[in-house]
Design a protein around this motif. Structure first.
Motif, PDB file in Angstrom:
ATOM      1  N   UNK A 103      76.921 -42.918  30.433  1.00  0.00           N
ATOM      2  CA  UNK A 103      76.073 -42.043  31.254  1.00  0.00           C
ATOM      3  C   UNK A 103      75.370 -40.945  30.464  1.00  0.00           C
ATOM      4  N   UNK A 104      75.841 -40.651  29.265  1.00  0.00           N
ATOM      5  CA  UNK A 104      75.245 -39.583  28.456  1.00  0.00           C
ATOM      6  C   UNK A 104      74.807 -40.186  27.126  1.00  0.00           C
ATOM      7  N   UNK A 105      73.525 -40.477  27.035  1.00  0.00           N
ATOM      8  CA  UNK A 105      72.962 -41.167  25.888  1.00  0.00           C
ATOM      9  C   UNK A 105      72.192 -40.167  25.029  1.00  0.00           C
ATOM     10  N   UNK A 106      72.580 -40.067  23.764  1.00  0.00           N
ATOM     11  CA  UNK A 106      71.932 -39.161  22.830  1.00  0.00           C
ATOM     12  C   UNK A 106      70.899 -39.936  22.018  1.00  0.00           C
ATOM     13  N   UNK A 107      69.726 -39.361  21.838  1.00  0.00           N
ATOM     14  CA  UNK A 107      68.693 -40.073  21.079  1.00  0.00           C
ATOM     15  C   UNK A 107      68.134 -39.206  19.962  1.00  0.00           C
ATOM     16  N   UNK A 108      67.680 -39.883  18.899  1.00  0.00           N
ATOM     17  CA  UNK A 108      67.227 -39.224  17.679  1.00  0.00           C
ATOM     18  C   UNK A 108      65.733 -39.504  17.494  1.00  0.00           C
ATOM     19  N   UNK A 109      64.921 -38.663  18.070  1.00  0.00           N
ATOM     20  CA  UNK A 109      63.478 -38.877  18.005  1.00  0.00           C
ATOM     21  C   UNK A 109      62.949 -38.796  16.566  1.00  0.00           C
ATOM     22  N   UNK A 110      63.638 -38.026  15.731  1.00  0.00           N
ATOM     23  CA  UNK A 110      63.174 -37.849  14.351  1.00  0.00           C
ATOM     24  C   UNK A 110      63.716 -38.912  13.400  1.00  0.00           C
ATOM     25  N   UNK A 111      64.342 -39.964  13.937  1.00  0.00           N
ATOM     26  CA  UNK A 111      64.934 -41.010  13.088  1.00  0.00           C
ATOM     27  C   UNK A 111      63.933 -41.664  12.138  1.00  0.00           C
ATOM     28  N   UNK A 112      62.739 -42.043  12.569  1.00  0.00           N
ATOM     29  CA  UNK A 112      61.808 -42.702  11.632  1.00  0.00           C
ATOM     30  C   UNK A 112      61.460 -41.827  10.425  1.00  0.00           C
ATOM     31  N   UNK A 113      61.289 -40.528  10.635  1.00  0.00           N
ATOM     32  CA  UNK A 113      60.975 -39.629   9.522  1.00  0.00           C
ATOM     33  C   UNK A 113      62.159 -39.532   8.558  1.00  0.00           C
ATOM     34  N   UNK A 114      63.360 -39.391   9.111  1.00  0.00           N
ATOM     35  CA  UNK A 114      64.556 -39.309   8.271  1.00  0.00           C
ATOM     36  C   UNK A 114      64.765 -40.608   7.495  1.00  0.00           C
ATOM     37  N   UNK A 115      64.474 -41.732   8.140  1.00  0.00           N
ATOM     38  CA  UNK A 115      64.620 -43.032   7.495  1.00  0.00           C
ATOM     39  C   UNK A 115      63.692 -43.146   6.292  1.00  0.00           C
ATOM     40  N   UNK A 116      62.444 -42.762   6.469  1.00  0.00           N
ATOM     41  CA  UNK A 116      61.486 -42.874   5.362  1.00  0.00           C
ATOM     42  C   UNK A 116      61.869 -41.944   4.219  1.00  0.00           C
ATOM     43  N   UNK A 117      62.345 -40.762   4.541  1.00  0.00           N
ATOM     44  CA  UNK A 117      62.805 -39.844   3.497  1.00  0.00           C
ATOM     45  C   UNK A 117      63.942 -40.469   2.692  1.00  0.00           C
ATOM     46  N   UNK A 118      64.833 -41.167   3.378  1.00  0.00           N
ATOM     47  CA  UNK A 118      65.978 -41.769   2.703  1.00  0.00           C
ATOM     48  C   UNK A 118      65.559 -42.895   1.762  1.00  0.00           C
ATOM     49  N   UNK A 119      64.761 -43.824   2.254  1.00  0.00           N
ATOM     50  CA  UNK A 119      64.470 -45.003   1.436  1.00  0.00           C
ATOM     51  C   UNK A 119      63.463 -44.714   0.322  1.00  0.00           C
ATOM     52  N   UNK A 120      62.787 -43.595   0.416  1.00  0.00           N
ATOM     53  CA  UNK A 120      61.877 -43.225  -0.664  1.00  0.00           C
ATOM     54  C   UNK A 120      62.494 -42.195  -1.613  1.00  0.00           C
ATOM     55  N   UNK A 121      63.765 -41.859  -1.380  1.00  0.00           N
ATOM     56  CA  UNK A 121      64.436 -40.911  -2.267  1.00  0.00           C
ATOM     57  C   UNK A 121      64.646 -41.540  -3.640  1.00  0.00           C
ATOM     58  N   UNK A 122      64.815 -40.714  -4.627  1.00  0.00           N
ATOM     59  CA  UNK A 122      64.791 -41.134  -6.029  1.00  0.00           C
ATOM     60  C   UNK A 122      65.801 -42.233  -6.347  1.00  0.00           C
ATOM     61  N   UNK A 123      67.015 -42.110  -5.854  1.00  0.00           N
ATOM     62  CA  UNK A 123      68.088 -43.016  -6.265  1.00  0.00           C
ATOM     63  C   UNK A 123      68.300 -44.214  -5.348  1.00  0.00           C
ATOM     64  N   UNK A 124      67.505 -44.320  -4.296  1.00  0.00           N
ATOM     65  CA  UNK A 124      67.712 -45.424  -3.348  1.00  0.00           C
ATOM     66  C   UNK A 124      67.199 -46.738  -3.937  1.00  0.00           C
ATOM     67  N   UNK A 125      68.058 -47.783  -3.890  1.00  0.00           N
ATOM     68  CA  UNK A 125      67.739 -49.050  -4.553  1.00  0.00           C
ATOM     69  C   UNK A 125      67.496 -50.213  -3.590  1.00  0.00           C
ATOM     70  N   UNK A 126      67.269 -49.924  -2.337  1.00  0.00           N
ATOM     71  CA  UNK A 126      66.868 -50.984  -1.414  1.00  0.00           C
ATOM     72  C   UNK A 126      67.993 -51.767  -0.784  1.00  0.00           C
TER      73      UNK A 126
END
Length: 356
Positions: A103-126
Motif C-alpha cells: 500500500x505504500x510504494x516509494x518511487x525514485x524519480x531521479x533514478x535515470x540521472x543517478x544511473x547515468x552518473x554511475x555508469x559514466x564514472x571513472x572506474x565503472x567497467x560495464x
C-alpha cells in the motif's frame, strides 16, 4: 476460502515493524493515480511516495542470486506476491512487511540521472546491471511514472549490458528499446511465471499480469530476438510443485531460452504473513503446505544459509530438483543464451582504446 480476505492483496494483515523507531518521513505523496494489471486492490488505498536517494545502483553480495549489481526504481510493490522476500526490506523505510509493502510504494524519480552518473564514472567497467533484484520495475506505478523506461533509454544510449526481472506484461510497452538493445546483445529478460493456473496466480500474486498475458510476453519477446529466461520462483510444495513439467514445456514452446527455479523460504516477517495468508485463503491445504516447506529447510520455514537457502534440502527438494532437470532436458534441449556484450559500452566510454 474465508469471506473476510482482502481481495486484490497478497498479505492479509500488517505485521509489527522490528525497526519501528526508524519511521519514514513522507516527503511527497500521490494517491491512486495509476492503472494496475490483475485484481482491483482493497478500495485502492495505495499511496505513492517520492524519495530522493543519492545512489541508485546497488552491489549484490549474495552468491545465490546470480547478479552482481541491481537497480530498483521502486521500493514496496503493489503486485502483492505473498511470498516475496523483498517485503522485509520495507521495514528499513519505517513501514511494515505486510500490507504496508503493498500500500505504500516509494518511487525514485531521479533514478535515470543517478544511473547515468554511475555508469559514466571513472572506474565503472560495464558490469551488467539488473532491474529489479528487489521489487518489480514494471509494477503498476511504472505505467504512470515511466522511470524504468527512462533508465532503459540511458542504458541503450551507453550500450550498457542490462538485465530485467519482472512478472508484468507492461515490459512490452518498451519493446522498441529492447529490440535495439537485443541487436547489440546487451539485454536479457527474466520473466517470473510461478504457475499455469490463473486461480493460483490470483491467490499468490493478486495484482500481477495474468498467466495468459505473461505467456504472451514470453512469445513476443522471443519472437523479437530478446532472450528470455523464465523463473519458476518460488516453487511451493503441494501448491505449484506439480506444474514443473507442463510449465517448462509451455514456455519452451514459446521460445524461452531457459527456466530457473527457487524453493520458497519464508524469511523474517514473511513466515507470519504467509502463514496467516495460507490459513485464510487455502485453509484445507495450509498445514500440509507449511509442513512441506519446513521439510525443505531442516524443519524451519526459512533457511538463511548461502548455497542451500534457494534450493532447499531433503526429499522434497531433491524431487523438485530432479523433476526440473528432466523437464529442461526434455523440452529445452540444452538451449543457451549468449553472455551479454560489454565491448560496445567500453568502446563508447573510452574511444581512445580503439587506437591500441
Amino acid at each position: 476460502m474465508s469471506d473476510t480476505i482482502l481481495k486484490g492483496r497478497g498479505a492479509q494483515k500488517n505485521v509489527h515493524n522490528r525497526f519501528s523507531e526508524n519511521q519514514h518521513e513522507v516527503l511527497n505523496e500521490y494517491l491512486n493515480f495509476c492503472e494496475a494489471e490483475g485484481e482491483e486492490a482493497d478500495k485502492n488505498k495505495t499511496k505513492y511516495i517520492e524519495i530522493f536517494p543519492k545512489t541508485f545502483v546497488n552491489k549484490v553480495n549474495s552468491p545465490d542470486v546470480g547478479m552482481g549489481f541491481s537497480a530498483n526504481p521502486y521500493q514496496g510493490c503493489e503486485h502483492g506476491c505473498v511470498y516475496c522476500y523483498a517485503r522485509n526490506s520495507h521495514e528499513y523505510w519505517g513501514y511494515g512487511a505486510g500490507l504496508d509493502f503493498e500500500r505504500k510504494i516509494l518511487f525514485k524519480r531521479n533514478a535515470p540521472q543517478l544511473l547515468e552518473e554511475k555508469i559514466t564514472s571513472k572506474n565503472w567497467q560495464g558490469e551488467t546491471i539488473v532491474f529489479s533484484g528487489n521489487t518489480d520495475c514494471y509494477q503498476p506505478l511504472e505505467r504512470k511514472m515511466e522511470i524504468t523506461r527512462k533508465c532503459l533509454e540511458v542504458m541503450l544510449k551507453w550500450k550498457h549490458p542490462t538485465g530485467i526481472i519482472t512478472k508484468n506484461s507492461l515490459i512490452l510497452r518498451d519493446l522498441d528499446i529492447l529490440k535495439e538493445m537485443a541487436k547489440l546483445n546487451i539485454i536479457s529478460v527474466n520473466l517470473s511465471i510461478t504457475s499455469l493456473s490463473e486461480d493460483t496466480r490470483r491467490l499468490l500474486e493478486p495484482r500481477t499480469a495474468s498467466i495468459k498475458q505473461r505467456l504472451k510476453t514470453v512469445e513476443i519477446l522471443s519472437a523479437n530476438g530478446i532472450p528470455v529466461r523464465v523463473m519458476m520462483a518460488p516453487i511451493i510444495p503441494s501448491l505449484n510443485s506439480h506444474e514443473i513439467l507442463p510449465l517448462v514445456k509451455k514456455v519452451a514452446e514459446l521460445g524461452a531460452k531457459d527456466v530457473s527455479y527457487t524453493i520458497v523460504r519464508l524469511n523474517g516477517q514473511i513466515a507470519e504473513i504467509f502463514t496467516d495468508w495460507a490459513h485464510k485463503t487455502i485453509p484445507d491445504k495450509a498445514e500440509r503446505i507449511l509442513n512441506q516447506i519446513a521439510e525443505c529447510h531442516g524443519g524451519n520455514l526459512n533457511d538463511s544459509n548461502w548455497g542451500r537457502r534457494i534450493k532447499g534440502e531433503g526429499t522434497i527438494s531433491e524431487q523438485i530438483k530432479n523433476t526440473m532437470a528432466i523437464a529442461k532436458k526434455r523440452y529445452l534441449n540444452n538451449r543457451v543464451a549468449a553472455p551479454l556484450d560489454t565491448s560496445h559500452f567500453l568502446q563508447l566510454k573510452n574511444p581512445q582504446t580503439t587506437l591500441f
